[in-house]
Design an enzyme around this catalytic site. Structure first.
Site, PDB file in Angstrom:
ATOM      1  N   HIS A   1       0.857  -1.315   0.004  1.00 30.58           N
ATOM      2  CA  HIS A   1      -0.064   0.113  -0.051  1.00 30.58           C
ATOM      3  C   HIS A   1       0.894   1.147   0.112  1.00 30.58           C
ATOM      4  CE1 HIS A   1      -3.764   1.798   0.696  1.00 30.58           C
ATOM      5  NE2 HIS A   1      -3.139   2.875   1.403  1.00 30.58           N
TER       6      HIS A   1
ATOM      7  N   MET B   1      -3.532  10.481  -2.056  1.00 37.32           N
ATOM      8  CA  MET B   1      -4.077  11.876  -1.225  1.00 37.32           C
ATOM      9  C   MET B   1      -3.553  12.876  -1.599  1.00 37.32           C
ATOM     10  SD  MET B   1      -3.947  10.116   2.676  1.00 37.32           S
ATOM     11  CE  MET B   1      -2.881   8.330   2.469  1.00 37.32           C
TER      12      MET B   1
ATOM     13  N   ASP C   1      -8.314   1.564   6.324  1.00 39.52           N
ATOM     14  CA  ASP C   1      -7.061   2.005   6.517  1.00 39.52           C
ATOM     15  C   ASP C   1      -6.895   3.058   7.812  1.00 39.52           C
ATOM     16  OD1 ASP C   1      -4.616   3.284   6.519  1.00 39.52           O
ATOM     17  OD2 ASP C   1      -4.753   4.043   4.745  1.00 39.52           O
TER      18      ASP C   1
ATOM     19  N   ASP D   1       1.134   5.337   0.120  1.00 40.55           N
ATOM     20  CA  ASP D   1       0.353   6.591   0.415  1.00 40.55           C
ATOM     21  C   ASP D   1       1.019   7.643  -0.158  1.00 40.55           C
ATOM     22  OD1 ASP D   1      -1.888   5.610   2.184  1.00 40.55           O
ATOM     23  OD2 ASP D   1      -0.014   4.954   3.655  1.00 40.55           O
TER      24      ASP D   1
END
Length: 217
Positions: A32, A67, A174, A34
């Site tokens: 994952h 994000m 998450d 980010d």
């Protein structure tokens, strides 16, 4: 069957290749990533060059979590051959349906993330178009936060929605995921578990991943 997607946000970046190898050895399902821009969230993490380097350093499929503001402008940069999911935030997209279709046109599975205060109703008219919904159980931007308890009800409501509308859709979670709550979260409906500190803070990362997989499989 559920999946483990360890977040490298809390990894030791000076030894990242070795840590990715440990995730593989333990049997993680995804890595994952980010990606934070310092605008949509307070922190800045890394961008496409680092993601490309990670793709070359691991056999794990990439679970890319953007994000960032206006993610539609950079989707193609993250649609690497190794990328499985590209997830954008509902709150960051002016035209969410169009952005989801852009991801699909790039040949990737489309995820939509919701912040803790964002209602499930924002996906009411496009649930069938989404491959995965990522529920944030902490406020995005920092690792190691405490699980927000109202997320339990949100998971259950989303699970009920997808059973009627789109059974193949995955639910990803998450924030605050650990060995103590993983079983209950799976029972509530979570399919993909993003774990950061719970994996990377372990003295034996390989065994920690294996411990998660005993619960998830």
């Amino acid at each position: 069957m559920a999946y483990l997607s360890p977040s490298i946000l809390t990894a030791d970046f000076s030894d990242l290749k070795s840590q990715l190898e440990k995730l593989e050895e333990g049997g993680a399902d995804f890595a994952h990533l980010d990606v934070m821009d310092g605008s949509f969230v307070p922190n800045i993490t890394f961008g496409q060059p680092v993601v490309r380097s990670i793709a070359a350093a691991t056999k794990l499929p990439l679970d890319v979590h953007l994000m960032v503001v206006r993610p539609e402008l950079c989707l193609a940069e993250f649609a690497l051959p190794e990328t499985e999911f590209i997830t954008v935030h509902q709150e960051a997209c002016l035209h969410l349906h169009r952005t989801v279709q852009q991801i699909k046109a790039l040949g990737k599975k489309a995820g939509v993330a919701l912040n803790p205060a964002t209602s499930l109703s924002t996906l009411e008219y496009m649930l069938e178009d989404i491959d995965m919904v990522l529920l944030m159980s902490v406020n995005p931007g920092f690792g190691g936060q405490k699980f927000i308890e109202s997320t339990w009800e949100k998971i259950k409501k989303l699970d009920a929605m997808r059973k009627v509308r789109h059974p193949e859709m995955l639910i990803e979670l998450d924030g605050g995921v650990n060995l103590n709550n993983a079983s209950a979260l799976k029972e509530a409906g979570v399919d993909v578990f993003v774990a950061g500190n719970a994996v990377f803070s372990a003295e034996d990362m390989v065994q920690r991943v294996k411990d998660f997989q005993v619960i998830l499989k």
